[in-house]
Design an enzyme around this catalytic site. Structure first.
Site, PDB file in Angstrom:
ATOM      1  N   CYS A   1      12.948  -6.131  -8.643  1.00 39.15           N
ATOM      2  CA  CYS A   1      13.604  -7.414  -8.312  1.00 39.15           C
ATOM      3  C   CYS A   1      13.091  -8.545  -9.213  1.00 39.15           C
ATOM      4  CB  CYS A   1      13.441  -7.725  -6.834  1.00 39.15           C
ATOM      5  SG  CYS A   1      14.625  -8.965  -6.228  1.00 39.15           S
TER       6      CYS A   1
ATOM      7  N   LYS B   1      23.322 -16.350  -2.836  1.00 40.37           N
ATOM      8  CA  LYS B   1      22.356 -15.268  -2.746  1.00 40.37           C
ATOM      9  C   LYS B   1      23.041 -13.905  -2.796  1.00 40.37           C
ATOM     10  CE  LYS B   1      18.458 -13.835   0.200  1.00 40.37           C
ATOM     11  NZ  LYS B   1      17.723 -14.136   1.451  1.00 40.37           N
TER      12      LYS B   1
ATOM     13  N   SER C   1      18.459  -8.549  -2.401  1.00 36.23           N
ATOM     14  CA  SER C   1      18.193  -9.836  -1.760  1.00 36.23           C
ATOM     15  C   SER C   1      17.538 -10.722  -2.812  1.00 36.23           C
ATOM     16  CB  SER C   1      17.268  -9.667  -0.554  1.00 36.23           C
ATOM     17  OG  SER C   1      16.966 -10.919   0.024  1.00 36.23           O
TER      18      SER C   1
ATOM     19  N   HIS D   1      16.205  -3.524  -4.181  1.00 36.79           N
ATOM     20  CA  HIS D   1      15.075  -3.220  -3.302  1.00 36.79           C
ATOM     21  C   HIS D   1      15.295  -1.887  -2.605  1.00 36.79           C
ATOM     22  CE1 HIS D   1      12.523  -6.794  -3.468  1.00 36.79           C
ATOM     23  NE2 HIS D   1      13.615  -7.542  -3.467  1.00 36.79           N
TER      24      HIS D   1
ATOM     25  N   GLU E   1      13.211   0.165  -1.848  1.00 35.07           N
ATOM     26  CA  GLU E   1      12.089   0.440  -0.951  1.00 35.07           C
ATOM     27  C   GLU E   1      12.255  -0.174   0.435  1.00 35.07           C
ATOM     28  OE1 GLU E   1      11.070  -3.624  -2.494  1.00 35.07           O
ATOM     29  OE2 GLU E   1      12.073  -1.825  -3.245  1.00 35.07           O
TER      30      GLU E   1
ATOM     31  N   ARG F   1      15.588 -14.756   9.840  1.00 31.48           N
ATOM     32  CA  ARG F   1      14.610 -15.762   9.409  1.00 31.48           C
ATOM     33  C   ARG F   1      15.306 -16.940   8.746  1.00 31.48           C
ATOM     34  NH1 ARG F   1      11.868 -13.900   4.280  1.00 31.48           N
ATOM     35  NH2 ARG F   1      13.871 -14.718   3.542  1.00 31.48           N
TER      36      ARG F   1
END
Length: 309
Positions: A142, A163, A192, A235, A237, A249
């Site tokens: 990333c 985003k 992200s 990502h 992972e 969040r």
């Protein structure tokens, strides 16, 4: 793991043409085996979560791995207990003289900042330069990938208007890539991020090769010819609920983050998300460890110095 067959067996040449790693009986008898030394430079704020995600993937192979964790010294994490950092993390000064078979540089939530404005940028540059002579293969993730492409090759970062958030369909664009050996025609990856790199800028660099991409999320995987530097913009992972936690969040903080795409069933944020990338994530990391680390790294890691990128 490689298949061990007689070197003069006709199947050996066929398998090699198919990028299936073949180890001859002669090499197998003379091969020295030791644990792989992997260093993780963890720049993510939730360090325990990230180190667990990566350790899970690195541990899902038949290879023995010795893991070291490193943090930058110019930044004090707010979301990880100090006692955890003292017990498990090293600084660059602790590993400067060491050699590693592989290293992972994670992402970081600083995408909108100019690189030079990041408090630990100078130290990160020093680490990335050091990796060229002390690490056999470095796996950037990333923002770590965007930063690595900028530092090593001058590829500019492009800030996104919105985003890049969700799980997107990808395809392998370099069909002979052994990093993606065994992958389906399409595979899913979470993203992200608030920044990206452009395909046209990467293609200007002869040393780089685009391995996989997405029509929606853009370039996903970039490699040097020898695979000593790998740049992954997504990502893989992530846990099944990581994007959900980020979404809630952001929503709690009053941000205008949209629902992550292709993630919640029927785009219903009240339903548990479905993980559609776990198998490809495990294959990605096992292929990296097998083909770019285990099969290529010198037995004596001091010999890494001087190897071509």
């Amino acid at each position: 793991m490689p298949i061990n067959i007689p070197g003069d067996l006709p199947a050996a040449q066929v398998l090699e043409r198919e990028n299936i790693f073949v180890m001859t009986s002669r090499r197998a008898l003379s091969q020295d085996i030791r644990p792989l030394r992997i260093l993780i430079l963890n720049l993510m704020p939730m360090k325990i979560v990230t180190e667990t995600q990566l350790a899970r993937l690195l541990g899902n192979t038949a290879l023995q791995v010795e893991l070291d964790l490193m943090a930058v010294s110019d930044h004090t994490p707010k979301n990880t207990p100090a006692e955890h950092m003292l017990a498990f993390y090293k600084n660059f000064s602790d590993v400067r003289k060491d050699f590693y078979d592989g290293m992972i540089i994670t992402g970081a939530p600083v995408e909108l900042m100019p690189f030079e404005a990041v408090s630990y940028w100078d130290e990160l540059c020093e680490i990335m330069e050091w990796s060229k002579s002390h690490v056999h293969s470095t796996f950037h993730i990333c923002w770590g990938a965007i930063a690595g492409l900028y530092y090593h090759y001058g590829i500019p970062k492009i800030c996104l208007r919105e985003k890049m958030f969700g799980v997107f369909k990808h395809h392998v664009s370099h069909k002979r890539s052994i990093l993606f050996r065994g992958f389906d025609d399409f595979f899913m990856v979470p993203h992200s991020r608030l920044a990206t790199v452009m395909k046209k800028d990467i293609k200007k660099i002869p040393a780089l090769k685009i391995l996989a991409e997405s029509y929606e999320a853009g370039v996903y995987a970039v490699s040097t010819d020898k695979g000593r530097q790998l740049f992954i913009t997504g990502h893989s992972e992530y846990d099944a609920d990581t994007l959900a936690k980020e979404y809630w969040r952001d929503k709690k903080a009053g941000l205008s983050t949209k629902l992550p795409r292709n993630y919640f069933p029927d785009d219903n944020e009240n339903l548990p998300p479905v993980c559609s990338w776990r198998s490809s994530a495990n294959l990605l990391f096992s292929n990296w460890l097998n083909y770019f680390v285990y099969q290529q790294t010198p037995y004596d890691t001091h010999e890494i110095t001087g190897l071509k990128i």
